[in-house]
Design an enzyme around this catalytic site. Sequence first.
Site, PDB file in Angstrom:
ATOM      1  N   ARG A 148     118.706  -5.893  36.798  1.00  0.00           N
ATOM      2  CA  ARG A 148     117.632  -5.332  35.985  1.00  0.00           C
ATOM      3  C   ARG A 148     117.907  -3.834  35.847  1.00  0.00           C
ATOM      4  NH1 ARG A 148     115.084  -8.564  39.991  1.00  0.00           N
ATOM      5  NH2 ARG A 148     113.983 -10.386  39.142  1.00  0.00           N
ATOM      6  N   LYS A 172     112.406  -6.755  42.509  1.00  0.00           N
ATOM      7  CA  LYS A 172     110.951  -6.708  42.420  1.00  0.00           C
ATOM      8  C   LYS A 172     110.347  -6.815  43.824  1.00  0.00           C
ATOM      9  CE  LYS A 172     110.497  -8.549  37.741  1.00  0.00           C
ATOM     10  NZ  LYS A 172     109.923  -9.611  36.903  1.00  0.00           N
ATOM     11  N   HIS A 242     118.217  -5.683  29.332  1.00  0.00           N
ATOM     12  CA  HIS A 242     117.902  -7.030  29.808  1.00  0.00           C
ATOM     13  C   HIS A 242     118.712  -8.086  29.063  1.00  0.00           C
ATOM     14  CE1 HIS A 242     115.222  -8.168  32.977  1.00  0.00           C
ATOM     15  NE2 HIS A 242     114.842  -9.263  32.347  1.00  0.00           N
ATOM     16  N   ARG A 245     121.682  -8.674  31.101  1.00  0.00           N
ATOM     17  CA  ARG A 245     121.332  -9.543  32.249  1.00  0.00           C
ATOM     18  C   ARG A 245     121.234 -10.997  31.803  1.00  0.00           C
ATOM     19  NH1 ARG A 245     118.530  -9.825  37.317  1.00  0.00           N
ATOM     20  NH2 ARG A 245     116.637 -11.092  37.274  1.00  0.00           N
ATOM     21  N   HIS A 268     115.803 -14.378  41.435  1.00  0.00           N
ATOM     22  CA  HIS A 268     114.603 -15.099  41.018  1.00  0.00           C
ATOM     23  C   HIS A 268     113.986 -15.834  42.199  1.00  0.00           C
ATOM     24  CE1 HIS A 268     116.004 -15.427  36.540  1.00  0.00           C
ATOM     25  NE2 HIS A 268     115.429 -14.276  36.805  1.00  0.00           N
ATOM     26  N   TYR A 277     117.753 -20.055  31.265  1.00  0.00           N
ATOM     27  CA  TYR A 277     119.104 -19.714  30.820  1.00  0.00           C
ATOM     28  C   TYR A 277     119.968 -20.944  30.527  1.00  0.00           C
ATOM     29  CZ  TYR A 277     117.802 -15.104  32.446  1.00  0.00           C
ATOM     30  OH  TYR A 277     117.157 -13.914  32.621  1.00  0.00           O
TER      31      TYR A 277
END
Length: 300
Positions: A148, A172, A242, A245, A268, A277
């Site tokens: 990110r 995150k 992004h 990514r 994730h 994806y």
Amino acid sequence: MDLACAKEEYLDYLRVERASSVNTVEAYGRDLTRYIDYLAGSGVTEPSEVERPLVEAYVGALCDLGLAAASVERAVSAVKGFHRFMYREQISPECPTADLLPPAKPSRLPDVISRKDAARLLDQPFPNTAAGLRDHAMLEVLYGCGLRVSELVGLDVRDALLDEELLRVFGKGSKERVVPVLGAAARVLGEYLEQGRDELIGKKPNAAVFLNVRGGRISRQSAHAIVERYGRMAGIEGLHPHTLRHSFATHLLEGGADLRVVQELLGHADISTTQLYTHLDRSHIRRVYLSAHPRARAAD
């Protein structure tokens, strides 16, 4: 009091007590006018006559109009606020929109660039300057490691474990993960750290990997601008960090990488996020099937 009069009282409440913006009040007014007209078409004009099935039918009708998901969400919010107001002010004996949820937003497939576009982006000539080395390294790491943009600009020198071919990344919620940095990404990042970064350091020491021309940590906004600029130079308009990514993940899966591995590389928490994806083209799916299934070539 009928629904039309109650609407005007609610809009006054938004203006005066909630100090809502003019645009918000006008948008809610349009949404509620459409709602009241819909109810009137079913013979309902009084607040006490509105029942939950009719509200749900209205939400379904909004979806059938082909409105954008954000527009439907705002319209539902307006209706819910309207009914809460009427119930609280004892205009209506009950609130038929309690726990009413807007329709689920459709899953949006991530934007990706092709392998050819990625090569054109990363193989283009970069300025032979400290900033040019930095920009090249940023693009290579974004695409080569799937970071990110916040993770990229948050990298410190101590996180670049190039001897071990690893990057320590804080995602995150400050959740730490370790990702491999190999090939072109490792080479270009190493060149920047050895040859370019020292030229960008100001008088004050800074632990950041990627520095701006004043020697401070580069910002997310600057990283966005750098990616967009080099994308435009490579003929890719509106390129976003992004997108690199997304392309990292998609190209790994197209190359046969396991979904769980890609999930770990991206950081994730839920594999359902990674499954976005898997929008691979049919020819790729056919190749994987032919190579993997024992009966796929039974007729040959």
